[in-house]
Design an enzyme around this catalytic site. Structure first.
Site, PDB file in Angstrom:
ATOM      1  N   PRO A 281       0.826  -1.210   0.000  1.00  0.00           N
ATOM      2  CA  PRO A 281       0.000   0.000   0.000  1.00  0.00           C
ATOM      3  C   PRO A 281       0.858   1.257   0.000  1.00  0.00           C
ATOM      4  O   PRO A 281       1.904   1.311   0.649  1.00  0.00           O
ATOM      5  CB  PRO A 281      -0.789  -0.115   1.304  1.00  0.00           C
ATOM      6  CG  PRO A 281       0.107  -0.893   2.216  1.00  0.00           C
ATOM      7  CD  PRO A 281       0.850  -1.866   1.320  1.00  0.00           C
TER       8      PRO A 281
ATOM      9  N   ARG B  28      -0.830  16.091  -9.461  1.00  0.00           N
ATOM     10  CA  ARG B  28      -1.982  15.203  -9.643  1.00  0.00           C
ATOM     11  C   ARG B  28      -3.147  15.856 -10.400  1.00  0.00           C
ATOM     12  O   ARG B  28      -3.721  15.221 -11.286  1.00  0.00           O
ATOM     13  CB  ARG B  28      -2.456  14.646  -8.297  1.00  0.00           C
ATOM     14  CG  ARG B  28      -1.415  13.757  -7.608  1.00  0.00           C
ATOM     15  CD  ARG B  28      -1.969  13.037  -6.390  1.00  0.00           C
ATOM     16  NE  ARG B  28      -3.014  12.113  -6.745  1.00  0.00           N
ATOM     17  CZ  ARG B  28      -4.317  12.336  -6.629  1.00  0.00           C
ATOM     18  NH1 ARG B  28      -4.738  13.453  -6.077  1.00  0.00           N
ATOM     19  NH2 ARG B  28      -5.184  11.449  -7.020  1.00  0.00           N
TER      20      ARG B  28
ATOM     21  N   CYS C  38       3.981  28.550 -16.031  1.00  0.00           N
ATOM     22  CA  CYS C  38       3.556  29.033 -17.346  1.00  0.00           C
ATOM     23  C   CYS C  38       2.998  27.908 -18.194  1.00  0.00           C
ATOM     24  O   CYS C  38       3.589  27.503 -19.195  1.00  0.00           O
ATOM     25  CB  CYS C  38       4.725  29.721 -18.036  1.00  0.00           C
ATOM     26  SG  CYS C  38       5.307  31.094 -17.052  1.00  0.00           S
ATOM     27  N   GLU C  39       1.894  27.338 -17.761  1.00  0.00           N
ATOM     28  CA  GLU C  39       1.179  26.282 -18.471  1.00  0.00           C
ATOM     29  C   GLU C  39      -0.294  26.456 -18.147  1.00  0.00           C
ATOM     30  O   GLU C  39      -0.648  26.642 -16.977  1.00  0.00           O
ATOM     31  CB  GLU C  39       1.583  24.886 -17.951  1.00  0.00           C
ATOM     32  CG  GLU C  39       3.021  24.498 -18.154  1.00  0.00           C
ATOM     33  CD  GLU C  39       3.363  24.082 -19.575  1.00  0.00           C
ATOM     34  OE1 GLU C  39       2.438  23.777 -20.357  1.00  0.00           O
ATOM     35  OE2 GLU C  39       4.559  24.080 -19.891  1.00  0.00           O
TER      36      GLU C  39
END
Ligand code: PLP
Length: 444
Positions: A274, A312, A343-344
């Site tokens: 896990p 994520r 910068c995206e």
């Protein structure tokens, strides 16, 4: 269940005010709760009590040395996917004999390091890899403990990027190929067949696909036994999901019951790997609002953490709760996009999220960030990676310093001044006399 709650109007990690912490450590900053990590590990351990078992915590979920050290102190084993993770486990005081080595592509030197360290098992992903392991074991004059990773072709019913158990995925081998590899391994004096391995995906909310996978694996165990190849353990991988929002996720108890009920009569021990279920809800990303603005209909809250710090949302479209550190009471909610400074356009943490009003300087916490948060962080845009803090009751410890700007170019080298334009001579060896290639790729 976790230990992040409002106390006197301020979000705390256990007994530590996140406002005070941000003032001292700065933002962005990952904050983990010791009590939550310990509790999650112990709940999993108790859930598997009916069979002989080893929890091999998946290091890739959160590989901070202090987190590994804490889990090692509970008796945890570790699931690694690289030499770097092996070295982390050893540096944190983990026991190599409780380490399993997973991963679809292992370098020869990584395999050698793992065998020298005396790990418990290599989870083999292909015939080529089995041959390499055998060769390395022969040169070291030892027997390498192996399990074959089987791909049971079950649909984990999770995000396509984290489903690994379908026959179209790159992971594992199908049952018939596994049989053939086991025959090869069983005949080798340098390989010791110890188990079988599978891992069908991550963020599973239901135990049903895992049970399907286990049934497939147990049928393989029986076929092997009929040929005189006896296994000692079954490794069911990781994958148990956590509530990020309002998902109903199978509790570890149900997971444990489902696995143990099928294994208890067989005398096989169980390994599980896990990651998320241990670390995910044990951490948050603390960040500060840099600015707010409106463009047309849209309202934006720009924070000082970005996709490089927590990938994520960008990578999987993942939803993670965002909480103001100051309890907003019943302030009215309005839909905003929470975005980072990178910068995206993909640099967002939340879209059209109903949040109470935020102003420059306010602190926000992105919840459920303890797994696949810092571990996936990069320095894109030459942003230093965040600090990491572990809280324990009223105390806290800095378990990773914020990177410094000079850390960003450690190992980079400036070139010799004679290589700089203008007037730098063309490389006389350059074919066809197009300058251009320069000498930048050469060693002096
Ligand atoms: C990623 C991974 C895990 C851990 O998965 P979680 O969903 O975090 O539990 C375990 N085993 C293998 C082989 C993995 O690739």
């Amino acid at each position: 269940m976790h230990h992040f709650d409002y106390r006197d109007g301020v979000l705390h990690g256990e007994g530590v005010s996140l406002e005070a912490l941000a003032a001292t450590v700065g933002t962005p900053c990952y904050v983990y709760s010791r009590a939550t990590l310990v509790r999650h590990w112990q709940v999993m351990d108790a859930a598997l009590a009916a069979v002989d078992h080893t929890i091999c915590y998946s290091v890739k979920a959160n590989s901070n040395l202090a987190v590994l050290q804490l889990l090692a102190s509970l008796g945890s084993g570790f699931d690694i996917v690289s030499r770097g993770e092996l070295e982390r486990v050893i540096a944190a005081g983990g026991d190599p004999s409780r380490v399993v080595f997973s991963g679809v592509g292992k370098g020869d030197a990584e395999i050698e390091a793992a065998l020298i360290a005396g790990i418990r098992c290599v989870n083999v992903e292909s015939g080529d890899e089995l041959a390499v392991i055998e060769g390395v074991a022969r040169s070291l004059d030892l027997r390498a403990p192996i399990a074959i990773r089987v791909n049971p072709d079950v649909d984990a019913r999770t995000h396509a990027y984290i489903a690994t158990g379908l026959k179209t995925s790159k992971f594992g081998v199908d049952v018939d190929r596994a049989m053939a590899l086991y025959r090869v391994a069983a005949a080798s004096p340098h390989l010791e067949v110890v188990g079988v391995d599978t891992h069908i995906g991550s963020q599973l909310t239901d135990v049903e696909p895992l049970v399907e996978a286990l049934d497939c694996v147990l049928a393989l165990v029986d076929r092997l036994a009929a040929e005189g190849i006896t296994l000692r353990h079954v490794d069911m991988g990781g994958g148990l999901g956590i509530p990020y929002r309002d998902e109903i996720t199978a509790p570890p108890r149900a997971y444990g019951e489902a696995l143990c009920s099928r294994l208890s009569a067989r005398g096989l021990s169980l390994i599980v790997e896990p990651g998320r279920v241990i670390a995910g809800n044990a951490g948050l990303l603390l960040m500060r609002v840099l600015a707010t603005k409106e463009n047309g209909e849209k309202r934006f809250v720009i924070v000082d953490a970005g996709m490089n710090d927590n990938m994520r949302p960008t990578l999987y479209g993942a939803w993670q709760r965002i909480m103001p550190v100051r309890d907003p009471g019943d302030a009215p909610l309005a839909a905003v996009d929470v975005v980072g400074p990178v910068c995206e356009t993909g640099d967002f943490f939340a879209k059209d999220r109903d949040l109470p009003p935020a102003r420059r300087g306010d602190l926000l916490a992105m919840m459920s960030a303890g797994a696949y948060g810092f571990a996936m962080a990069s320095t894109y845009n030459s942003r230093v990676r965040p600090a990491e803090v572990l809280v324990h009751g009223d105390a806290w410890a800095l378990i990773r310093e914020r990177e410094s700007v000079s850390d960003l170019w450690r190992g980079e080298h400036l070139i010799d001044a004679s290589w700089l334009a203008p007037g730098a001579a063309d490389d006389p060896d350059d074919h066809g006399g197009h300058g251009g290639h320069g000498g930048g790729t050469r060693q002096r």
